[in-house]
Motif scaffolding. Structure first.
Motif, PDB file in Angstrom:
ATOM      1  N   CYS A   1     -20.072 -23.590  11.595  1.00  0.00           N
ATOM      2  CA  CYS A   1     -19.779 -22.169  11.770  1.00  0.00           C
ATOM      3  C   CYS A   1     -18.742 -22.064  12.888  1.00  0.00           C
ATOM      4  O   CYS A   1     -18.987 -22.513  14.017  1.00  0.00           O
ATOM      5  CB  CYS A   1     -21.054 -21.420  12.149  1.00  0.00           C
ATOM      6  N   VAL A   2     -17.559 -21.504  12.579  1.00  0.00           N
ATOM      7  CA  VAL A   2     -16.450 -21.472  13.530  1.00  0.00           C
ATOM      8  C   VAL A   2     -16.398 -20.108  14.204  1.00  0.00           C
ATOM      9  O   VAL A   2     -16.329 -19.074  13.532  1.00  0.00           O
ATOM     10  CB  VAL A   2     -15.111 -21.775  12.834  1.00  0.00           C
TER      11      VAL A   2
ATOM     12  N   ALA B   1     -21.062 -31.215  13.634  1.00  0.00           N
ATOM     13  CA  ALA B   1     -21.406 -29.993  14.351  1.00  0.00           C
ATOM     14  C   ALA B   1     -21.862 -28.884  13.424  1.00  0.00           C
ATOM     15  O   ALA B   1     -21.337 -28.703  12.322  1.00  0.00           O
ATOM     16  CB  ALA B   1     -20.201 -29.518  15.164  1.00  0.00           C
ATOM     17  N   ALA B   2     -22.835 -28.110  13.901  1.00  0.00           N
ATOM     18  CA  ALA B   2     -23.255 -26.895  13.208  1.00  0.00           C
ATOM     19  C   ALA B   2     -22.460 -25.687  13.682  1.00  0.00           C
ATOM     20  O   ALA B   2     -22.285 -24.721  12.942  1.00  0.00           O
ATOM     21  CB  ALA B   2     -24.744 -26.645  13.439  1.00  0.00           C
TER      22      ALA B   2
ATOM     23  N   ASP C   1     -24.487 -30.740  18.086  1.00  0.00           N
ATOM     24  CA  ASP C   1     -24.738 -29.548  17.291  1.00  0.00           C
ATOM     25  C   ASP C   1     -23.706 -28.463  17.579  1.00  0.00           C
ATOM     26  O   ASP C   1     -23.412 -27.641  16.708  1.00  0.00           O
ATOM     27  CB  ASP C   1     -26.141 -29.022  17.600  1.00  0.00           C
ATOM     28  N   VAL C   2     -23.183 -28.477  18.800  1.00  0.00           N
ATOM     29  CA  VAL C   2     -22.165 -27.503  19.200  1.00  0.00           C
ATOM     30  C   VAL C   2     -20.985 -28.272  19.780  1.00  0.00           C
ATOM     31  O   VAL C   2     -21.160 -29.149  20.628  1.00  0.00           O
ATOM     32  CB  VAL C   2     -22.713 -26.516  20.256  1.00  0.00           C
TER      33      VAL C   2
ATOM     34  N   PRO D   1     -31.389 -27.295  14.605  1.00  0.00           N
ATOM     35  CA  PRO D   1     -30.361 -28.320  14.544  1.00  0.00           C
ATOM     36  C   PRO D   1     -30.650 -29.364  13.477  1.00  0.00           C
ATOM     37  O   PRO D   1     -31.796 -29.595  13.095  1.00  0.00           O
ATOM     38  CB  PRO D   1     -30.389 -28.929  15.945  1.00  0.00           C
ATOM     39  N   ARG D   2     -29.600 -29.994  13.057  1.00  0.00           N
ATOM     40  CA  ARG D   2     -29.738 -31.052  12.054  1.00  0.00           C
ATOM     41  C   ARG D   2     -30.378 -32.282  12.679  1.00  0.00           C
ATOM     42  O   ARG D   2     -30.164 -32.580  13.837  1.00  0.00           O
ATOM     43  CB  ARG D   2     -28.353 -31.413  11.519  1.00  0.00           C
ATOM     44  N   PRO D   3     -31.157 -33.021  11.933  1.00  0.00           N
ATOM     45  CA  PRO D   3     -31.785 -34.220  12.487  1.00  0.00           C
ATOM     46  C   PRO D   3     -30.741 -35.287  12.752  1.00  0.00           C
ATOM     47  O   PRO D   3     -29.656 -35.268  12.195  1.00  0.00           O
ATOM     48  CB  PRO D   3     -32.763 -34.641  11.392  1.00  0.00           C
TER      49      PRO D   3
END
Length: 804
Positions: A767-768, A737-738, A714-715, A802-804
């Motif tokens: 998201c950067v 990644a989120a 996720d990160v 977070p995404r599944p």
């Protein structure tokens, strides 16, 4: 409310307002108007209706405090965010290349391998301009003196520090000195001296100071000369780091500052001499109070000496207290030390906005305040040797207790050894050393040989002092490492200490009970936050063009992954950035230092952390580096005795307790390029995963993809600062990644991050965040949701689950 109470309220308002974050101008105006209204109501309540007398006095105190705070906040805002004229060097686009010319405003200061020169700009590119620039020169420009006009071709930049919790505010520090632009020169020859115009009184004073620096260094070489220069004129630049650390560990680093003792010696000697000279005149004896006239005249030498010593906070505080005492003498009033201290705080806070934010200001005023309160409460009376010993112990204990919260906040330690060291070191430095040093400084312009002899004697007298300091500092437990207290804890400690020295009554017992209960509650909260179960917290620090991250695992263990570094520089991000951050998190033990690979922008700060008692293991890939920086790290590893652990993909790590794994390098990895040798870690709690990638490039990324490494995260700490050689489409897609965090230095010469790499992460839905723009980025999860925060307020509001 009497005058004394009004002075105390105003001092609290001035200092308190300037310690708080800057407020908008409209808020200061509204606060000021409200305070004015309350002031009128409070005055009416005080002087009119007796039934409202108590409430009126309380309201008056609040109004005075608020009004003084509003004025102080307005003064500070004008310094930190000034309205600059169009011809100011800070106006326009920065950074920009420019040729500037101007006058050297102060004595150049040497620190490490660089010399800092403050230039008052007179022209830029041949066009009249103004503004103050701090120029950092690599080397020693030997011919440049205060008052010279110089020309240099350079790049003008805005000051910026490293935005981290517990970090030092470089931009604010320079703004409080009128500096809004910085520049650099790679060699002294680039700074061209144009002329030496007629000298102003300030220039003459600065040149005298420079001459004293050189003369004392010639007369007393070595550590004794460096300490003597600090004691006489406040120049601490040549004190060896190990010796300065010994003074700090012994709790007597304050003696290296020019403060009350020095001002008292100068003022007292001047008063005695002037009184004797004035008393030679019968006319004066018959018409004026010669003692009072001598006291007024002695302020001239005191002011001159304060300027010669660099106008540091402790020196100015002492001079202002002396001036307040003389004013009270002329008015026929008695002025106690507390009121003199409060008046000095008001004057310094308003005349030099932002000075309460300086560490020297805080330590100086806190120590004097604690000593004044404690001696009033406990010193007792009597003139015998027992009374003097008791007074000395009270002063030493008060100074330690009064400054302990601040030394914990700024330096992460408290020095109990100060109780024994102060009664020994202060007398040794006081009379013989400082007295001889000041005599030499006074005689240097007319009798330089006699001055040099006085300094040599002072240097000999310093030797036992330095021996005592080094001996006491070496005692185990001389200084104790402590976590940095929060603002709430500092405020509560101040209330508690104030209640301890307050006279009986006046709610003293209630204040003690409330403050003690609050301290217990704050400590419990900190422990719970630090050891909260089932939380994974990752902070990617702002260390410029380098990497440093701190991972706090659900089992309470801590990993420090890289510690930044500046190849060829003398700035240590481990000591200056990572260690202060650990203190803000109350982290005393590092379970593992992780060196992702052998490049100095990643391992440069590790040596300072290895020297701390809390480092347990050093994890690395096993691929060694080379060069001077690597050799220094190997020496630090050998001295620390830390256990080395070579990481390989797939091998279990008990310290991670199931919350992470190594993804790279695998067993048998051939190595070759340091970047591709980087250790890659994946940390996980529940459904949330963090991926720390070091500086891996395309080759290592393809190898991980080919092995089917678990890259979903996720990160992601974006590899190699966002270089085009990394973040291949395959890696970006595999992570999903989120949030993508890019550790990168502002305006770096490598062009990192590459625009197409940033666009690739964003196109994939991430998201950067960049550390040069956002400062340190903190990511925290309970295994289900993800919270993203940063020092400069960047965030990812769309990231919550977070995404599944």
């Amino acid at each position: 409310m009497d005058v004394r109470g009004a002075v105390y309220c105003m001092a609290v308002g001035v200092v308190g307002a300037q310690l708080m974050p800057p407020a908008p101008a409209w808020l200061a105006a509204v606060t000021g108007l409200a305070a004015g209204g309350a002031l009128g109501l409070g005055w009416m309540g005080r002087s009119g209706d007796r039934a409202l007398g108590g409430a009126g006095r309380a309201l008056l105190g609040v109004a005075l405090t608020t009004a003084a705070g509003a004025v102080a906040a307005w003064r500070l805002a004008a310094v930190l965010a000034p309205v600059l004229p169009p011809d100011h060097v800070a106006a326009g686009t920065l950074p920009r290349g420019a040729t500037i010319a101007g006058r050297v405003a102060a004595l150049p200061v040497a620190r490490g391998t660089r010399t800092f020169i403050v230039v008052d700009v007179e022209e830029e590119g041949g066009v009249p301009a103004r503004g103050r620039v701090r120029l950092a020169v690599r080397g020693r420009p030997s011919k440049v003196r205060s008052g010279d006009t110089v020309r240099v071709t350079t790049t003008l930049r805005r000051p910026r520090g490293f935005a981290n919790p517990g970090g030092f505010d470089v931009a604010g520090h320079l703004a409080r000195r009128g500096v809004h632009v910085i520049a650099a020169a790679w060699e002294p020859a680039l700074v061209v001296r144009r002329s030496r115009p007629p000298r102003s009184p300030g220039d003459r004073l600065e040149r005298w100071r420079g001459r004293l620096v050189r003369a004392i260094a010639r007369a007393v070489p070595g550590a004794e000369g460096a300490v003597l220069r600090a004691l006489v004129i406040g120049d601490q630049s040549a004190i060896p780091a190990a010796l300065r650390d010994a003074f700090a560990r012994a709790g007597v680093v304050h003696v290296l500052s020019v403060s009350g003792l020095h001002v008292a010696l100068v003022g007292g000697a001047s008063w005695v001499l002037l009184r004797w000279l004035l008393a030679r005149s019968t006319w004066l004896l018959l018409r004026v109070d010669v003692r009072a006239l001598a006291a007024v005249a002695s302020l001239g030498p005191v002011t001159g000496y304060a300027a010669l010593a660099g106008l540091e906070s402790a020196t100015v505080r002492s001079a202002l207290m002396a001036a307040a005492g003389v004013a009270a003498l002329l008015a026929g009033r008695r002025l106690g030390p507390l009121r003199a201290l409060a008046l000095a705080a008001i004057a310094l806070g308003l005349a030099v906005p932002g000075s309460p934010r300086e560490i020297a200001f805080q330590l100086s005023f806190a120590s004097v305040l604690a000593i004044a309160l404690a001696t009033t409460r406990w010193s007792g009376s009597g003139d015998g040797w027992r009374a003097r010993i008791r007074a000395g112990l009270v002063v030493s204990a008060a100074a330690l207790v009064g400054t302990a919260p601040l030394t914990a906040l700024h330096f992460g330690q408290v020095a109990p050894m100060a109780l024994a060291a102060n009664p020994l070191v202060v007398p040794l430095c006081g009379g013989p050393v400082v007295g001889l040093g000041l005599v030499g400084a006074a005689l240097e312009p007319v009798l330089p040989a006699v001055a040099a002899a006085a300094w040599r004697v002072a240097g000999v007298a310093l030797r036992p002092t330095l021996a005592v300091v080094e001996t006491l500092a070496a005692v185990p437990g001389a200084a104790v490492g402590v976590p940095a207290p929060s603002p709430a804890a500092l405020t509560t400690l101040a209330v508690l200490l104030g209640a301890l020295v307050a006279p009986p009554g006046c709610g003293r017992r209630a204040a003690l009970a409330v403050a003690a209960a609050l301290l217990v509650a704050l400590a419990a909260h900190d422990v719970r936050a630090r050891w909260a179960p089932e939380r994974l917290r990752l902070t990617i620090l702002d260390v410029g063009q380098g990497d440093a991250a701190v991972a706090e695992l659900p089992n309470g263990r801590v990993l420090v992954v890289d510690a930044g570094g500046f190849p060829g520089g003398d700035f240590d991000p481990g000591a200056a950035i990572v260690a202060p951050f650990l203190r803000t998190r109350s982290i005393a033990r590092i379970d593992a230092l992780v060196m992702t690979h052998a490049h100095p922008d990643h391992f440069g700060g590790l040596a300072a952390l290895l020297a701390s008692p809390g480092a347990a293991e050093l994890w690395w890939s096993g691929h060694a580096g080379r060069g001077v920086a690597w050799a220094a790290l190997e020496t630090a590893i050998a001295r620390s005795g830390v256990r080395l652990r070579r990481l390989r993909a797939g091998r279990p790590l008990p310290a991670l307790a199931g919350h992470g794994r190594v993804l790279h390098p695998p067993a048998g990895w051939p190595g070759g390029r340091a970047n591709d040798d980087s250790v890659v870690l994946r940390l996980r709690l529940g459904r949330v995963a963090f991926l720390l990638t070091g500086d891996v490039e395309a080759r290592a990324e393809r190898a991980m993809l080919a092995r089917g490494a678990r890259l979903r995260a996720d990160v992601v700490k974006v590899p190699h600062h966002g270089s085009r050689t990394s973040s291949t489409p395959g890696l970006v897609a595999a992570t999903g990644a989120a949030v993508a965090v890019i550790p990168v230095g502002a305006e770096n010469r490598y062009g990192h991050p590459a625009p197409d790499v940033t666009a690739r992460w964003r196109a994939a839905g991430a998201c950067v965040l960049r550390t040069d723009a956002c400062g340190a980025v903190t990511l925290e999860t309970d295994g289900r949701s993800l919270a993203v925060t940063s020092v400069r307020g960047c965030g990812c509001p769309e990231v919550s689950t977070p995404r599944p």
